[in-house]
Motif scaffolding. Structure first.
Motif, PDB file in Angstrom:
ATOM      1  N   GLY A   1       0.789  -1.229   0.000  1.00 30.66           N
ATOM      2  CA  GLY A   1       0.000   0.000   0.000  1.00 30.66           C
ATOM      3  C   GLY A   1       0.817   1.274   0.000  1.00 30.66           C
ATOM      4  O   GLY A   1       0.347   2.323  -0.409  1.00 30.66           O
ATOM      5  N   THR A   2       2.059   1.211   0.483  1.00 33.36           N
ATOM      6  CA  THR A   2       2.944   2.368   0.496  1.00 33.36           C
ATOM      7  C   THR A   2       4.365   1.917   0.153  1.00 33.36           C
ATOM      8  O   THR A   2       4.704   0.732   0.268  1.00 33.36           O
ATOM      9  N   GLY A   3       5.183   2.872  -0.248  1.00 35.14           N
ATOM     10  CA  GLY A   3       6.573   2.563  -0.561  1.00 35.14           C
ATOM     11  C   GLY A   3       7.430   3.807  -0.472  1.00 35.14           C
ATOM     12  O   GLY A   3       6.934   4.940  -0.493  1.00 35.14           O
ATOM     13  N   PHE A   4       8.746   3.604  -0.369  1.00 41.84           N
ATOM     14  CA  PHE A   4       9.683   4.733  -0.260  1.00 41.84           C
ATOM     15  C   PHE A   4      11.073   4.295  -0.712  1.00 41.84           C
ATOM     16  O   PHE A   4      11.477   3.158  -0.493  1.00 41.84           O
ATOM     17  N   THR A   5      11.773   5.207  -1.362  1.00 42.92           N
ATOM     18  CA  THR A   5      13.189   5.008  -1.654  1.00 42.92           C
ATOM     19  C   THR A   5      13.845   6.369  -1.811  1.00 42.92           C
ATOM     20  O   THR A   5      13.224   7.316  -2.298  1.00 42.92           O
ATOM     21  N   ASP A   6      15.096   6.492  -1.355  1.00 46.08           N
ATOM     22  CA  ASP A   6      15.828   7.749  -1.512  1.00 46.08           C
ATOM     23  C   ASP A   6      16.970   7.587  -2.508  1.00 46.08           C
ATOM     24  O   ASP A   6      17.939   8.340  -2.496  1.00 46.08           O
ATOM     25  N   GLU A   7      16.851   6.580  -3.371  1.00 43.21           N
ATOM     26  CA  GLU A   7      17.882   6.330  -4.371  1.00 43.21           C
ATOM     27  C   GLU A   7      17.257   6.327  -5.762  1.00 43.21           C
ATOM     28  O   GLU A   7      17.203   5.318  -6.443  1.00 43.21           O
ATOM     29  N   LEU A   8      16.758   7.481  -6.147  1.00 44.63           N
ATOM     30  CA  LEU A   8      16.112   7.605  -7.445  1.00 44.63           C
ATOM     31  C   LEU A   8      16.678   8.819  -8.168  1.00 44.63           C
ATOM     32  O   LEU A   8      16.803   9.892  -7.587  1.00 44.63           O
ATOM     33  N   THR A   9      17.053   8.637  -9.429  1.00 52.63           N
ATOM     34  CA  THR A   9      17.526   9.764 -10.228  1.00 52.63           C
ATOM     35  C   THR A   9      16.496  10.087 -11.293  1.00 52.63           C
ATOM     36  O   THR A   9      15.888   9.193 -11.878  1.00 52.63           O
ATOM     37  N   CYS A  10      16.311  11.382 -11.546  1.00 51.97           N
ATOM     38  CA  CYS A  10      15.365  11.851 -12.555  1.00 51.97           C
ATOM     39  C   CYS A  10      16.127  12.559 -13.667  1.00 51.97           C
ATOM     40  O   CYS A  10      17.006  13.381 -13.402  1.00 51.97           O
ATOM     41  N   LEU A  11      15.778  12.232 -14.892  1.00 51.88           N
ATOM     42  CA  LEU A  11      16.372  12.881 -16.051  1.00 51.88           C
ATOM     43  C   LEU A  11      15.449  13.999 -16.508  1.00 51.88           C
ATOM     44  O   LEU A  11      14.290  13.766 -16.849  1.00 51.88           O
TER      45      LEU A  11
ATOM     46  N   GLY B   1      18.389  17.253 -19.936  1.00 59.48           N
ATOM     47  CA  GLY B   1      19.394  16.199 -19.857  1.00 59.48           C
ATOM     48  C   GLY B   1      20.153  16.143 -18.556  1.00 59.48           C
ATOM     49  O   GLY B   1      21.028  15.284 -18.375  1.00 59.48           O
ATOM     50  N   SER B   2      19.871  17.048 -17.620  1.00 65.97           N
ATOM     51  CA  SER B   2      20.545  16.998 -16.322  1.00 65.97           C
ATOM     52  C   SER B   2      19.905  15.920 -15.443  1.00 65.97           C
ATOM     53  O   SER B   2      18.744  15.554 -15.621  1.00 65.97           O
ATOM     54  N   VAL B   3      20.691  15.421 -14.495  1.00 65.25           N
ATOM     55  CA  VAL B   3      20.237  14.355 -13.602  1.00 65.25           C
ATOM     56  C   VAL B   3      20.033  14.937 -12.211  1.00 65.25           C
ATOM     57  O   VAL B   3      20.921  15.600 -11.667  1.00 65.25           O
ATOM     58  N   ILE B   4      18.872  14.681 -11.632  1.00 57.26           N
ATOM     59  CA  ILE B   4      18.549  15.189 -10.304  1.00 57.26           C
ATOM     60  C   ILE B   4      18.351  14.008  -9.356  1.00 57.26           C
ATOM     61  O   ILE B   4      17.535  13.131  -9.614  1.00 57.26           O
ATOM     62  N   PRO B   5      19.090  13.968  -8.251  1.00 55.86           N
ATOM     63  CA  PRO B   5      18.836  12.926  -7.247  1.00 55.86           C
ATOM     64  C   PRO B   5      17.578  13.247  -6.465  1.00 55.86           C
ATOM     65  O   PRO B   5      17.366  14.395  -6.046  1.00 55.86           O
ATOM     66  N   THR B   6      16.741  12.267  -6.282  1.00 51.43           N
ATOM     67  CA  THR B   6      15.474  12.491  -5.585  1.00 51.43           C
ATOM     68  C   THR B   6      15.172  11.338  -4.638  1.00 51.43           C
ATOM     69  O   THR B   6      15.757  10.262  -4.735  1.00 51.43           O
ATOM     70  N   GLU B   7      14.243  11.602  -3.740  1.00 54.04           N
ATOM     71  CA  GLU B   7      13.623  10.531  -2.965  1.00 54.04           C
ATOM     72  C   GLU B   7      12.157  10.489  -3.370  1.00 54.04           C
ATOM     73  O   GLU B   7      11.580  11.507  -3.736  1.00 54.04           O
ATOM     74  N   ILE B   8      11.560   9.322  -3.313  1.00 52.97           N
ATOM     75  CA  ILE B   8      10.172   9.170  -3.744  1.00 52.97           C
ATOM     76  C   ILE B   8       9.409   8.346  -2.716  1.00 52.97           C
ATOM     77  O   ILE B   8       9.885   7.322  -2.228  1.00 52.97           O
ATOM     78  N   SER B   9       8.238   8.833  -2.374  1.00 54.35           N
ATOM     79  CA  SER B   9       7.313   8.076  -1.533  1.00 54.35           C
ATOM     80  C   SER B   9       6.024   7.902  -2.327  1.00 54.35           C
ATOM     81  O   SER B   9       5.636   8.778  -3.099  1.00 54.35           O
ATOM     82  N   GLY B  10       5.387   6.778  -2.152  1.00 52.32           N
ATOM     83  CA  GLY B  10       4.189   6.487  -2.928  1.00 52.32           C
ATOM     84  C   GLY B  10       3.129   5.787  -2.102  1.00 52.32           C
ATOM     85  O   GLY B  10       3.431   5.167  -1.080  1.00 52.32           O
ATOM     86  N   ALA B  11       1.912   5.904  -2.557  1.00 52.18           N
ATOM     87  CA  ALA B  11       0.795   5.241  -1.877  1.00 52.18           C
ATOM     88  C   ALA B  11      -0.221   4.806  -2.906  1.00 52.18           C
ATOM     89  O   ALA B  11      -0.485   5.521  -3.886  1.00 52.18           O
ATOM     90  N   ALA B  12      -0.768   3.612  -2.691  1.00 55.03           N
ATOM     91  CA  ALA B  12      -1.805   3.098  -3.591  1.00 55.03           C
ATOM     92  C   ALA B  12      -3.081   3.891  -3.395  1.00 55.03           C
ATOM     93  O   ALA B  12      -3.438   4.267  -2.274  1.00 55.03           O
ATOM     94  N   LEU B  13      -3.767   4.186  -4.499  1.00 57.35           N
ATOM     95  CA  LEU B  13      -5.060   4.834  -4.406  1.00 57.35           C
ATOM     96  C   LEU B  13      -6.136   3.794  -4.099  1.00 57.35           C
ATOM     97  O   LEU B  13      -5.893   2.581  -4.206  1.00 57.35           O
TER      98      LEU B  13
END
Length: 357
Positions: free
Chosen positions: A95-105, A109-121
């Protein structure tokens, strides 16, 4: 008039319930649109963006219509397989999740380090797994940069610790040697040499403690005569029967203590690898391209295929070597804004050239 159906006590009328639902939806819409984090509604089955907030567009550099026409793998090309296996599966199953090891392009073309949290609707009655999730992305560039700076400081402190342990060996050996001679002869000059070495150790520890606090390897610079300092360091190193030959001299603007360490490490390196009877030559050079000074010997030299690695931390060719001596030399040279090279000397040994320009 026909009787109206009775409502349960405390149950608001239909119109009032609709107004309450509309009010809640409006609040959630404002949270979605004005959130400081990028918020994205993702269709899990088709892996498509259903909706994105303005912050997501700002973070990634795309318009809303562009993002809605894209897939998550276009934003996370390097991490998408891991995200499916770890993050999305966690949201689906728990139902929920989290990670702080995600890169966004981003679009540029630049790369941004991000953390992502998610929840099921919310699931519908006939679904066993969510069909959509809400994902919240947060830019952690500042945190990653701070982590990198901390790591660099830790590595720097480790290097300073290596410098301390390595460079204290020379004055300690001077003290040990003269203490033995003092017991045997009672000669006053041996006690004076011990006192000088002890003072040298105290100065080194004070200087290095200050440098670790300030983060700089080089302190105040003064004008130093090459020959004068080289002879002083040679006497302190006590490398007899090795000999020192000053072929020429020059004036150098440098941190005296750090330059002292540079000469001590190069002299000891010559003695260690060139043998007890090695001859060390010191001189200055001035060409159209560069000016500086050199330290060379007539020992066995360094094989060409190893010359590029001699300044690496921990690189050593002797069983009891630390691999710090030449690495420290390279650090001191670099901190002064100089450069150092290594090649064969004319007598077959090794030659170190320090370019000041």
């Amino acid at each position: 008039m026909p009787n109206e159906p009775e409502r349960e006590r405390g149950t608001p009328p239909e119109s009032e319930r609709e107004e309450q639902v509309s009010s809640v939806e409006e609040r959630y819409r404002k949270i979605f649109e004005h959130n400081n984090d990028a918020v994205m509604i993702v269709d899990l089955e088709g892996e498509e963006f259903v909706d994105v907030n303005p912050k997501a567009c700002q973070l990634l550099g795309y318009s809303r219509s562009e993002l809605l026409a894209m897939h998550p793998e276009e934003i996370h090309p390097d991490d998408i397989d891991r995200i499916r296996d770890e993050f999305i599966s966690q949201v689906t199953e728990e139902g929920t999740g989290f990670t702080d090891e995600l890169t966004c392009l981003t679009k540029t073309g630049s790369v941004i380090p991000t953390e992502i949290s998610g929840a099921a609707l919310d699931l519908s009655d006939d679904e066993t797994k969510p069909s959509q999730m809400v994902a919240m992305l947060r830019d952690i560039s500042d945190r990653v940069e701070h982590r990198r700076e901390l790591q660099e400081k830790i590595e720097r402190l480790d290097q300073f610790a290596s410098i301390v342990s390595h460079d204290l060996k020379n004055p300690l050996s001077v003290i040990t040697g003269h203490a033995t001679l003092a017991r045997e002869t009672g000669n006053r000059e041996h006690f004076e040499a011990i006192e000088d070495a002890a003072e040298r150790m105290d100065e080194m520890l004070s200087d290095l403690l200050m440098l670790t606090r300030e983060g700089n390897l080089v302190g105040d610079r003064t004008t130093i005569e090459l020959e004068t300092l080289a002879r002083k360091v040679w006497l302190e190193c006590n490398l007899e029967p090795a000999t020192l030959d000053i072929e020429s001299s020059t004036s150098i603007r440098a941190d005296r203590d750090r330059l002292h360490e540079l000469f001590a490490n190069l002299f000891e390196n010559a003695s260690t690898h060139g043998g007890q009877s090695v001859t060390v030559r010191v001189g200055a050079f001035d060409t159209e391209q560069n000016e500086g000074f050199y330290i060379e010997d007539d020992g066995d030299g360094i094989p060409v295929d190893e010359q590029e690695n001699v300044f690496d931390w921990g690189h050593t060719t002797t069983r009891d070597g630390t691999g710090f001596g030449l690495a420290i030399v390279a650090e001191i040279v670099d901190a002064h804004g100089w450069s150092i090279g290594v090649c064969d000397s004319e007598s077959g040994g090794v030659r170190f050239e320090i370019c000041l320009t």
